[in-house]
Design a protein around this motif. Structure first.
Motif, PDB file in Angstrom:
ATOM      1  N   LEU A  51       0.556  -1.579   0.128  1.00 25.73           N
ATOM      2  CA  LEU A  51       0.376   0.154   0.063  1.00 25.73           C
ATOM      3  C   LEU A  51       0.811   1.597   0.010  1.00 25.73           C
ATOM      4  N   SER A  53       0.635   4.513  -1.901  1.00 25.21           N
ATOM      5  CA  SER A  53       0.068   5.815  -2.490  1.00 25.21           C
ATOM      6  C   SER A  53      -1.082   5.933  -1.416  1.00 25.21           C
ATOM      7  N   LYS A  56      -5.015   7.634  -2.269  1.00 24.15           N
ATOM      8  CA  LYS A  56      -5.866   6.919  -2.163  1.00 24.15           C
ATOM      9  C   LYS A  56      -5.975   5.928  -1.092  1.00 24.15           C
ATOM     10  N   PRO A  58      -7.294   2.762   1.408  1.00 24.57           N
ATOM     11  CA  PRO A  58      -6.847   1.518   0.753  1.00 24.57           C
ATOM     12  C   PRO A  58      -8.568   0.750  -0.014  1.00 24.57           C
ATOM     13  N   THR A  60      -9.505   1.057  -2.423  1.00 26.69           N
ATOM     14  CA  THR A  60      -9.591   1.406  -4.269  1.00 26.69           C
ATOM     15  C   THR A  60      -8.996   0.178  -5.114  1.00 26.69           C
ATOM     16  N   TYR A  65      -5.906   1.985  -8.257  1.00 29.69           N
ATOM     17  CA  TYR A  65      -4.981   3.102  -7.537  1.00 29.69           C
ATOM     18  C   TYR A  65      -3.771   2.128  -7.651  1.00 29.69           C
ATOM     19  N   ASP A 106     -10.603  -4.841  -3.877  1.00 29.46           N
ATOM     20  CA  ASP A 106      -9.623  -3.540  -3.110  1.00 29.46           C
ATOM     21  C   ASP A 106      -8.406  -4.601  -3.137  1.00 29.46           C
TER      22      ASP A 106
END
Length: 320
Positions: A51, A53, A56, A58, A60, A65, A106
């Protein structure tokens, strides 16, 4: 006597929880005289996906993403033999396939499934008797079931059959099956069986087969983790791994003072550990990175055996 033993167990667990886990420490068999150091806050990633980013959430979809293909230098797996690919290459190829086809998952769930699989695979697979003609893994309260599907994706040389149990079949499950089959030539969806079962009402009538089996559950909400454990004890499974969630309705039988001392979540999991130990299992904890979920503790239990070595036959495929 039992209360004193329980108290010493809790104190020992708290002391273990204060140790610092070296970043390089993996999860695997440890000698009985040397408990696994455990501290959930410092769990690092074992898989290739992160993860990464901060802008954004998580929750997503993987296609939205990442700005581009997550692993552009990963080769396409065209050979039907898993031996030509490492587990890391398989996980990268799956992430790329999910990205390119806008899979309904996701990025948080994908990371969670990767990390759960990598932390439980040795204990689960090595628990099966080497002479068993077929092995069965039950994914309880499975949802889309990706965590168990990775067992099949990464271990085609093992006679493994998956049984996913949930109240209803989610639309994402057949889509993920199709994408795994497309990304991995050896992936056999015929060995995946989805059972629409409500464990709260049907666990007394739905039982695993007579063949050796293991069980997992990933974020079975509240007391559903306890329901999954009860299912796994009748008849007793070879091993189980559970990643509890939310703890609503859990720890009701734990003394009030213990819940105040440890918090409901920790008190519930210590109580679960004690229950499984009394049922003849050796129990340990692991954890996925806290960035994925603050409820990241994994309970791993293996049936005790008086004699004999751990079964290494079923672990050869995933140690690369």
């Amino acid at each position: 006597m039992k209360a004193a033993t329980s108290f010493l167990l809790i104190v020992n667990f708290i002391l273990l929880s204060s140790w610092t886990v070296p970043p390089s420490m993996g999860y695997g068999p440890t000698p009985l005289s040397k408990p696994t150091a455990y501290k959930a806050e410092t769990a690092s990633y074992l898989g290739p996906l992160r993860l990464s980013s901060p802008d954004k959430p998580p929750r997503t979809r993987i296609r939205d993403y990442f700005p581009s293909l997550p692993f552009p230098n990963t080769k396409t797996l065209t050979d039907d033999r898993k031996a030509v690919a490492t587990t890391d290459q398989v996980l990268r190829a799956v992430a790329n396939e999910f990205y390119e086809t806008s899979a309904p998952i996701d990025v948080k769930e994908l990371c969670e499934s990767y990390e759960f699989y990598l932390r439980t695979r040795k204990r689960i697979l090595s628990s099966f008797p080497p002479s068993a003609p077929s092995l069965h893994l039950y994914d309880l309260c499975s949802g889309h079931g990706l965590s168990s599907l990775l067992y099949l994706a990464c271990n085609p040389g093992i006679p493994l059959h998956l049984h996913l149990l949930d109240v209803r079949l989610p639309p994402s499950h057949p889509e993920l099956l199709s994408r795994l089959e497309s990304a991995l030539p050896w992936f056999d969806p015929c060995r995946v069986h989805f059972h629409e079962v409500d464990l709260r009402t049907s666990s007394a009538t739905f039982h695993p087969p007579s063949e050796p089996y293991a069980s997992i559950s990933v974020h079975a909400c509240g007391s559903l983790t306890d329901v999954a454990m009860s299912f796994s004890l009748d008849p007793p499974c070879e091993a189980m791994a559970h990643l509890p969630c939310c703890y609503t309705g859990a720890a009701k039988d734990v003394p009030y003072g213990m819940r105040r001392l440890l918090g409901v979540g920790m008190a519930a999991d210590v109580d679960r550990l004690y229950r499984l130990e009394e049922e003849g299992y050796r129990v340990d904890y692991s954890s996925v990175p806290g960035e994925i979920s603050p409820m990241n503790r994994i309970i791993v239990a293996e049936r005790r055996r008086r004699r004999g070595k751990r079964n290494k036959q079923h672990t050869a495929h995933q140690l690369v």
